[in-house]
Design an enzyme around this catalytic site. Structure first.
Site, PDB file in Angstrom:
ATOM      1  N   ASP A 483     -38.476  84.293  73.817  1.00 27.67           N
ATOM      2  CA  ASP A 483     -37.720  83.637  74.716  1.00 27.67           C
ATOM      3  C   ASP A 483     -36.338  84.370  75.140  1.00 27.67           C
ATOM      4  OD1 ASP A 483     -38.966  81.292  75.559  1.00 27.67           O
ATOM      5  OD2 ASP A 483     -38.487  80.360  73.604  1.00 27.67           O
TER       6      ASP A 483
HETATM    7  C1  BGC Z   1     -33.276  80.948  70.894  1.00 29.51           C
HETATM    8  C2  BGC Z   1     -34.712  81.047  70.878  1.00 29.51           C
HETATM    9  C3  BGC Z   1     -35.126  79.835  71.609  1.00 29.51           C
HETATM   10  C4  BGC Z   1     -34.523  79.596  73.067  1.00 29.51           C
HETATM   11  C5  BGC Z   1     -34.892  78.534  73.791  1.00 29.51           C
HETATM   12  C6  BGC Z   1     -32.535  80.969  72.354  1.00 29.51           C
HETATM   13  O1  BGC Z   1     -31.333  80.761  72.269  1.00 29.51           O
HETATM   14  O2  BGC Z   1     -32.821  82.154  70.178  1.00 29.51           O
HETATM   15  O3  BGC Z   1     -35.310  81.069  69.518  1.00 29.51           O
HETATM   16  O4  BGC Z   1     -36.555  79.939  71.770  1.00 29.51           O
HETATM   17  O5  BGC Z   1     -33.065  79.854  72.857  1.00 29.51           O
HETATM   18  O6  BGC Z   1     -34.486  77.566  73.309  1.00 29.51           O
HETATM   19  C1  NOJ Z   2     -38.192  79.747  69.401  1.00 33.22           C
HETATM   20  C2  NOJ Z   2     -39.274  79.039  70.678  1.00 33.22           C
HETATM   21  O1  NOJ Z   2     -39.476  77.665  70.076  1.00 33.22           O
HETATM   22  C3  NOJ Z   2     -40.399  79.599  70.631  1.00 33.22           C
HETATM   23  O2  NOJ Z   2     -41.282  79.209  71.656  1.00 33.22           O
HETATM   24  C4  NOJ Z   2     -40.148  81.022  70.771  1.00 33.22           C
HETATM   25  O3  NOJ Z   2     -41.370  81.829  70.680  1.00 33.22           O
HETATM   26  C5  NOJ Z   2     -39.333  82.066  69.874  1.00 33.22           C
HETATM   27  N1  NOJ Z   2     -38.086  81.083  69.747  1.00 33.22           N
HETATM   28  C6  NOJ Z   2     -39.139  83.128  69.881  1.00 33.22           C
HETATM   29  O4  NOJ Z   2     -38.047  83.534  70.961  1.00 33.22           O
END
Ligand code: BGC
Ligand code: NOJ
Length: 811
Positions: A483
């Site tokens: 993400d």
């Molecule tokens: C986090 C991710 C997460 C994304 C969406 C980011 O700040 O590091 O792990 O998936 O937010 O919520």
């Molecule tokens: C947490 C999110 O819930 C997931 O969808 C994502 O793949 C990982 N972070 C990596 O960014």
């Protein structure tokens, strides 16, 4: 250092000090009604949706860790204390918390009084039950007072924290006998209320927080408890709570038991009132009547345990490795169930108000859960697919209550569609239920444009076919699985969401990771097309998969590992050419799992590079070298300090991908080494470094560049649970469900030894013995099914049998 121990016979983790490094929590509830509960009785409760139907309050960013829970106070002379230590933190003479499967138990002893709590949510009812047993362990009579305490949340947990100008005027309660009813907003648009009750005549109650505590006291020094007397106040606005007082006399050796019930009740719109202003309590009374005695409580508790024992027996291993046995048989499967229920919404790191169910998250959660309750997996697949758009793209999240896509975050995460194939394929491989593919499923919840689920999968696949970039690799959109790799975002101002800022798609930035997924899940989709008799579609899909494989080989290979992506300028990401972030874990795992590079040796090269560049003693990091500055063209990933989260943290979710990839090239020793590094039970001894619960996986462990290398965060709600269970059960232990039947093809360390697995599959119980006399890492030489040798690895499926005995000998 440990703060407790595993009690495998009881399927519990026993915490022996309240001062764990962080709150160590558990989840109560299986379907609609849930509570989070910490080892000091902190936590909160909600019905179905942690944002919209929050029953009790929790405080985020709390200055003392873990503020607010469902507490019991005991006043014994001048001493006030809590069996779970918080919130008075009065030192206890002894303390124990047992987190079990769907329940938690607490025992606190102070000045010869023992208070034992057992708390759980019974199967099928929206109520949390707590049995409190008070015992006089001394030689003199004890006269004590017991006080319960919950603080109501005014339902919408988001608004509850923000909208004081309204909220401080709307709180309403009723009290009848021993039951306190929380009915804020019931007078207008709500048809539900909460109850808190005890099965005994009470000596007082309190419903106003200021009366209970004193407006300037914390929960550790409530005025009313110190005074030993509640004032029977009916709250009006401000901060409604529920507290019962029970005066208890205990002769030496005597015990008294009370059952408390915290419930949620909904009435029909036209049946809300008993008389003007007075709620209709019929359903509440019926609910409470079910749990009036200790015997009622015990019976419901037995049912919960039987339910879980049955579920967990669907996959059971006996090996000489106690960590594997414990994680596979108990905790890993349990965590899979919790992630399935919660997605990424409600934990001690996710507030329950920000995120609903993730599209990709929920699809992946299915992988670890589908063997436990296939019916719910089926329902979930339909719910998820119903939020897909007609062009195959998908809302990134949806709200569990409404099941509608969340337009705040919208779509544009271009890996999302393929995860629907992954989840559906896992469901069909597990159950053989192809009828799901013929179900009519809406797009964006619009039934007028519904098609079959199979057509949804086709559109998922074609979304990628139709969204390729300059290297014929998939366009990344807002981000793929990672993400934080936001290649079209270019955010320069604080407060802009990396996930939503900028265009949802750019015409250039591409993802090698999605390319790997496309190959892997494209093949699974082709297999489904074949199964449904559509060989033309199968051939078309496989041809697309070949094209993508060629694109990866041509522009997705960097010499010693797979490239991660191309940015919006078509510069490589995750390549030797980069000054930072030269190698990323995700494409190494995904491409090898997809079979890319296995024949030409690139898979081995990539995995060797992972070991050389990304490995640490606490797990495999997501990338190296860490980004030391903010890169506008890469987005959130470079916003984190080096070593944390997606910027070179050990992102546990993709460690199993590496482990699985190692099994794909037959290296059982290394696959298991990777498995062990993040496996909670294996690292219990370093709980003071790891800090999160030693019985569940965390999302992230700080990487080598971080100040606190080895420290975990974001425990519980992570795709790590499902992927690790998939890894250990299907790849390392090698019991893999195919469309035709169970396949047996373990890849273990040479020294792992023989092992037995019991696996319930499509209603048949398989007792599988795996023998490895020559200590090989992979390869089944013979497979004997009910005494008859079969060719290949797959046990032919025969639904007429109840039990099948299998012996597999590795060569
Ligand atoms: C986090 C991710 C997460 C994304 C969406 C980011 O700040 O590091 O792990 O998936 O937010 O919520
Ligand atoms: C947490 C999110 O819930 C997931 O969808 C994502 O793949 C990982 N972070 C990596 O960014």
């Amino acid at each position: 250092m440990k703060y407790g121990f595993f009690d495998d016979n009881n399927k519990e983790y026993v915490i022996t000090t309240p001062k764990t490094p962080l709150p160590w929590i558990n989840y109560l509830g299986c379907t609609d009604f849930f509570s989070l509960i910490s080892n000091t009785c902190g936590g909160y409760t909600f019905y179905k949706d942690a944002k919209l139907l929050r029953m009790t309050r929790y405080r985020y960013n709390d200055t003392t860790l873990d503020t607010n829970g469902k507490y019991f106070y005991i006043k014994d002379g001048d001493t006030i204390w809590n069996p779970g230590w918080q919130p008075t933190k009065t030192p206890l003479d002894s303390y124990e918390c047992r987190h079990g499967i769907g329940y938690s138990k607490f025992t606190g002893v102070k000045n010869d009084v023992e208070a034992a709590l057992v708390t759980f949510v019974p199967i099928g009812d929206p109520v949390e039950l707590t049995k409190v047993t008070l015992t006089n362990k001394g030689t003199a009579k004890k006269d004590i007072q017991l006080f319960s305490y919950v603080e109501w949340c005014l339902w919408n947990a988001d608004d509850d924290m923000k909208n004081y100008q309204r909220n401080l005027s709307i709180g309403e309660v009723e009290v009848v006998d021993s039951t306190i009813y929380h009915k804020t907003e019931y007078r207008e648009r709500r048809n539900h209320y909460a109850v808190y009750s005890v099965n005994a005549k009470i000596d007082g109650f309190e419903t106003s927080r200021d009366e209970f505590r004193g407006a300037y006291n914390g929960p550790d020094k409530p005025d009313a408890v110190i005074e030993g007397k509640l004032h029977n106040t009916i709250a009006s606005g401000w901060y409604p709570i529920a507290s019962h007082q029970l005066n208890v006399s205990l002769a030496p050796g005597e015990s008294k038991t009370f059952v408390f019930a915290l419930g949620y009740v909904e009435n029909a719109e036209d049946d809300k009132w008993e008389k003007p202003g007075i709620i209709n309590k019929k359903k509440a009374n019926e609910l409470l009547a079910k749990y009036q005695t200790e015997a009622d409580f015990d019976e419901a508790f037995e049912k919960l345990n039987a339910y879980w024992n049955d579920l967990l027996s669907k996959f059971h291993i006996e090996s000489k490795d106690e960590h594997v046995n414990r994680m596979v048989n108990i905790w890993n499967q349990y965590q899979c169930m919790v992630t399935f229920n919660m997605s990424r919404s409600a934990s001690y790191y996710e507030t329950g108000i920000g995120r609903g169910m993730g599209f990709r998250d929920s699809c992946q959660d299915l992988l670890g859960f589908v063997h436990l309750i296939p019916d719910r997996a089926r329902e979930r697949i339909i719910d998820i697919a119903s939020t897909q758009f007609q062009d195959g793209s998908a809302y990134h999240q949806y709200q569990p209550l409404t099941k509608k896509g969340n337009s705040d975050i919208g779509s544009g995460f271009n890996d999302d569609p393929l995860w629907l194939i992954a989840g559906t394929s896992a469901y069909i491989r597990e159950t053989g239920d192809t009828s799901i593919l013929k179900e009519m499923v809406p797009y964006d919840n619009d039934m007028s444009v519904a098609t079959t689920l199979m057509e949804h999968l086709k559109r998922s696949f074609d979304y990628i076919v139709n969204h390729k970039g300059p290297h014929d690799l998939p366009l990344i959109g807002r981000a793929d699985w990672n993400d934080c790799l936001n290649l079209n975002c270019f955010s320069e101002h604080p407060g802009e969401s990396f996930q939503c800022f900028g265009p949802s798609e750019g015409p250039v930035a591409e993802s090698v990771f999605i390319a790997g997924m496309f190959v892997k899940y494209g093949r699974e989709y082709a297999a489904l097309a074949k199964l449904m008799g559509d060989t033309a579609e199968e051939a078309r899909v496989l041809a697309e998969v070949e094209k993508m494989t060629a694109a990866i080989e041509k522009d997705g290979w960097d010499g010693d590992w797979f490239v991660r992506a191309y940015d919006a300028y078509s510069h490589k990401v995750g390549s030797k050419e980069c000054d930072e972030g030269q190698i990323y874990i995700e494409p190494q795992g995904m491409c090898v799992m997809a079979g890319v590079g296995i024949e030409d040796g690139n898979a081995k090269k990539a995995l060797d590079s992972v070991k050389e560049k990304l490995d640490t003693k606490y797990g495999v990091m997501i990338l190296q070298p860490a980004y030391t500055r903010y890169h506008l063209e890469l987005g959130e990933i470079t916003s984190y300090p080096p070593g944390y989260k997606e910027n070179a943290g050990i992102f546990c979710h993709n460690n199993p991908w590496i482990s699985i990839a190692e099994t794909c090239i037959g290296r059982g020793d290394r696959a298991f080494e990777v498995y062990k590094k993040t496996c909670p039970s294996y690292i219990e001894d370093i709980s003071e470094i790891h800090r999160t619960e030693p019985y569940v996986y965390s999302q992230m462990v700080a990487g080598a560049d971080a100040k606190f290398h080895g420290e975990a965060k974001n425990s519980w709600l992570t795709g790590t649970a499902a992927w690790t269970f998939t890894n250990i059960s299907q790849y390392i232990l090698g019991i893999y469900p195919t469309l035709e039947g169970l396949s047996v093809n373990p890849c273990t360390p040479a020294e792992f030894g023989d092992f037995n697995v019991t696996r319930v599959y499509r209603g048949v119980t398989y007792n599988i013995q795996i023998k490895n006399p020559n200590k090989v890492q992979k390869g089944v030489a013979s497979l004997t099914v009910d005494g008859k040798e079969v060719v290949g690895n797959i046990i032919p499926f025969d639904g007429s049998k109840k039990t099948v005995n299998v012996v597999a000998e590795m060569k």
